[in-house]
Write an enzyme that holds these catalytic residues in place. Structure first.
Site, PDB file in Angstrom:
ATOM      1  CE1 TYR A   1      -2.245   0.182   2.796  1.00  0.00           C
ATOM      2  CE2 TYR A   1      -3.213   0.548   0.642  1.00  0.00           C
ATOM      3  CZ  TYR A   1      -2.278   0.862   1.607  1.00  0.00           C
ATOM      4  OH  TYR A   1      -1.362   1.868   1.367  1.00  0.00           O
TER       5      TYR A   1
ATOM      6  CB  SER B   1       1.456   0.373   3.510  1.00  0.00           C
ATOM      7  OG  SER B   1       0.757   0.962   4.605  1.00  0.00           O
TER       8      SER B   1
HETATM    9  C1  GCO Z   1      -5.347   4.229   6.387  1.00  0.00           C
HETATM   10  C2  GCO Z   1      -4.487   4.871   5.316  1.00  0.00           C
HETATM   11  C3  GCO Z   1      -3.181   4.090   5.214  1.00  0.00           C
HETATM   12  C4  GCO Z   1      -2.164   4.962   4.541  1.00  0.00           C
HETATM   13  C5  GCO Z   1      -0.886   4.293   4.159  1.00  0.00           C
HETATM   14  C6  GCO Z   1       0.058   4.192   5.303  1.00  0.00           C
HETATM   15  O1  GCO Z   1      -6.503   3.945   6.132  1.00  0.00           O
HETATM   16  O2  GCO Z   1      -4.786   4.035   7.481  1.00  0.00           O
HETATM   17  O3  GCO Z   1      -5.141   4.890   4.070  1.00  0.00           O
HETATM   18  O4  GCO Z   1      -3.429   2.903   4.521  1.00  0.00           O
HETATM   19  O5  GCO Z   1      -2.692   5.450   3.356  1.00  0.00           O
HETATM   20  O6  GCO Z   1      -1.105   3.047   3.590  1.00  0.00           O
HETATM   21  O7  GCO Z   1       1.245   3.576   4.819  1.00  0.00           O
END
Ligand code: GCO
Length: 255
Positions: A158, A145
Site C-alpha cells: 500500500y 496517503s
Molecule cells: C493503516 C491504515 C492507513 C490509512 C490511510 C492513511 O493501516 O495504517 O489503513 O493505511 O487507512 O491510508 O492515509
C-alpha cells in the site's frame, strides 16, 4: 467575480466512489454543481450511492467497472465523456487496505495492491487526460496517503503504491500542465471509514488522537472538500502537489 469553487456545468469521474472517501469526494464535487460518475465494482452499491446523491440534488451516473480492468475502465470513461459531451475532473480513489507483515506478505497481494492503486491510476488517468487534452483543460486528482511518506508496519504494498502515485502526480503535472491540466494528490491521515473501522475500534484510536495535534480522526467530508478545492478554478495554480490532510499528524512528534 464568479465563485471560484463552483463546478456548475462540469463533469467528474470518481473511482471507488460508492462509499467512504470516494463517496465523500463525489458528494463534495456534486454539491458544487458537477455531474458525477460513480465507479465501483458492485452495481447495487453504486445504485444506492447514486440514489443518496440524487436525494441531495446531485446528478449522478453509475459507472460500474473493476479498476484493474483497464480496457473496461477506459471504455467506461469514454462512454461517460460521449454521453455528457465533456470530462472535466478525474479522481482515482479506488483501493483497498491490506495489512500483512513484510516477511509474510505474498507477492500476489503485492501485485494486486499495485494494480489497483497505481497501475489503474496510470491507465484510467491516461484515458481521462486524452479527453482533457482535446478540451485544453482538466483536473486529475489521486487519493494517496500519509503512508507514502511515513513508515508503518504491515502496509508495504500500500505504501509503495501510494508513493508511486505521488511520483506519478509530479511527472504527469509536468507534462500536462502546458496542456491546460493540473494533476495533484491528496494524502489523507486517519479518516473514519469502513476501511479503518478496525483501527478506530482498537487501541490504535488512542494513538491517533494523541499523535494528531487536532486530537481526532478526520471525517470523509474533510477529504471531499480538499478534492473540491483541487478540482476547482481556485486551485488553477496548484499543480504537482500532494495535499496532506491529516490534522498535523505527520509534522508532529507530540505523541
Ligand atoms: C493503516 C491504515 C492507513 C490509512 C490511510 C492513511 O493501516 O495504517 O489503513 O493505511 O487507512 O491510508 O492515509
Amino acid at each position: 467575480m464568479p465563485n471560484p469553487f463552483s463546478l456548475e456545468g462540469r463533469t467528474a469521474v470518481i473511482t471507488g466512489a460508492s462509499r467512504g472517501l470516494g463517496y465523500a469526494i463525489a458528494h463534495a464535487l456534486g454539491t458544487a454543481g458537477a455531474t458525477v460518475a460513480i465507479n465501483a465494482r458492485n452495481p447495487d452499491q453504486i445504485e444506492a450511492a447514486c440514489s443518496d446523491l440524487a436525494r441531495d440534488g446531485i446528478q449522478a451516473h453509475a459507472l460500474p467497472f473493476e479498476v484493474a480492468d483497464g480496457a473496461a475502465g477506459q471504455a467506461a470513461i469514454d462512454r461517460f465523456h460521449d454521453e455528457t459531451g465533456r470530462l472535466d475532473i478525474f479522481v482515482h480513489n479506488a483501493g483497498h487496505g491490506m495489512r500483512v507483515p513484510f516477511l509474510e506478505h505474498g507477492f500476489e497481494a503485492w501485485q494486486s495492491t499495485l494494480d489497483v492503486h497505481l497501475s489503474a491510476g496510470f491507465r484510467l488517468a491516461q484515458a481521462a487526460a486524452k479527453h482533457m487534452d482535446a478540451a485544453g483543460k482538466g483536473r486529475i486528482i489521486f487519493t494517496s496517503s500519509i503512508m507514502a511518506s511515513t513508515g508503518r508496519a504491515t502496509v508495504p504494498a500500500y505504501a509503495a503504491a501510494k508513493g508511486g502515485l505521488n511520483a506519478l502526480t509530479r511527472s504527469m503535472a509536468t507534462e500536462l500542465g502546458p496542456k491546460g491540466m493540473t494533476v495533484n494528490a491528496i494524502a489523507p491521515g486517519y479518516i473514519a471509514t469502513e476501511l479503518t473501522r478496525d483501527l478506530h475500534e482498537s487501541e490504535f484510536n488512542a494513538f491517533v488522537c494523541r499523535q494528531t495535534p487536532v486530537g481526532r480522526w478526520g471525517e470523509p467530508n474533510e477529504i471531499g472538500w480538499a478534492a473540491l478545492y483541487l478540482a476547482s478554478d481556485a486551485a488553477a495554480y496548484v499543480n504537482g502537489h500532494v495535499l496532506t490532510v491529516d490534522g498535523g499528524m505527520t509534522i508532529s512528534l507530540n505523541g
